[in-house]
Design a protein around this motif. Structure first.
Motif, short mmCIF file in Angstrom:
data_model
loop_
_atom_site.label_atom_id
_atom_site.label_comp_id
_atom_site.label_asym_id
_atom_site.label_seq_id
_atom_site.Cartn_x
_atom_site.Cartn_y
_atom_site.Cartn_z
N GLY A 130 0.80 -1.22 0.00
CA GLY A 130 0.00 0.00 0.00
C GLY A 130 0.83 1.28 0.00
N GLU A 131 2.16 1.15 -0.05
CA GLU A 131 3.03 2.33 -0.05
C GLU A 131 3.21 2.82 -1.48
OE1 GLU A 131 7.37 3.62 1.74
OE2 GLU A 131 7.08 1.57 1.06
N SER A 132 3.15 4.12 -1.65
CA SER A 132 3.31 4.66 -2.99
C SER A 132 4.77 4.56 -3.42
CB SER A 132 2.86 6.12 -3.04
OG SER A 132 3.75 6.94 -2.34
N LEU A 133 4.97 4.54 -4.71
CA LEU A 133 6.31 4.45 -5.27
C LEU A 133 7.13 5.70 -4.93
CD1 LEU A 133 8.05 2.57 -6.92
CD2 LEU A 133 7.32 3.77 -8.97
N ASP A 134 6.46 6.85 -4.85
CA ASP A 134 7.15 8.10 -4.51
C ASP A 134 7.77 8.04 -3.13
OD1 ASP A 134 6.54 9.31 -6.93
OD2 ASP A 134 4.65 10.15 -6.19
N LYS A 135 7.05 7.49 -2.16
CA LYS A 135 7.58 7.38 -0.80
C LYS A 135 8.76 6.43 -0.75
CE LYS A 135 4.04 8.76 2.40
NZ LYS A 135 3.39 8.44 3.66
N ALA A 136 8.65 5.32 -1.47
CA ALA A 136 9.74 4.34 -1.51
C ALA A 136 10.98 4.95 -2.16
CB ALA A 136 9.31 3.09 -2.26
N LEU A 137 10.78 5.72 -3.22
CA LEU A 137 11.89 6.38 -3.89
C LEU A 137 12.54 7.41 -2.97
CD1 LEU A 137 13.43 6.59 -6.55
CD2 LEU A 137 11.81 8.35 -7.25
N LYS A 138 11.73 8.11 -2.20
CA LYS A 138 12.25 9.09 -1.25
C LYS A 138 13.10 8.41 -0.18
CE LYS A 138 10.70 13.12 1.31
NZ LYS A 138 9.56 13.93 1.73
N ARG A 139 12.65 7.25 0.31
CA ARG A 139 13.43 6.50 1.29
C ARG A 139 14.74 6.03 0.69
NH1 ARG A 139 11.47 1.72 3.61
NH2 ARG A 139 10.08 1.38 1.86
N PHE A 140 14.70 5.59 -0.59
CA PHE A 140 15.92 5.16 -1.27
C PHE A 140 16.91 6.31 -1.38
CE2 PHE A 140 18.32 4.99 -5.24
CZ PHE A 140 19.07 3.85 -5.01
#
Length: 64
Positions: free
Chosen positions: A9-19
């Motif tokens: 349920g996590e958006s790709l934008d949030k995951a990219l920001k964490r990366f």
């Protein structure tokens, strides 16, 4: 190697920001840029001292 587990349920934008945050913390890019051109130790030390003086000046301004 940096591994980012994308949560359900996590958006790709949030995951990219964490990366990006994790990548920046590793300092790979900073080291790569520093290796592009050799800098003498005396010059590096001078930059560190100038930065410390600048930071100290900021701390003194906020205290006043």
């Amino acid at each position: 190697m940096i591994i980012i587990n994308v949560k359900e349920g996590e958006s790709l934008d949030k995951a990219l920001k964490r990366f990006k945050k994790k990548f920046e913390k590793t300092g790979v890019l900073r080291e790569l840029r520093s290796r592009q051109a050799f800098e003498k130790k005396s010059v590096t030390r001078r930059h560190v001292v100038k930065h410390a003086i600048y930071k100290q000046g900021l701390n003194l301004e906020s205290a006043v």
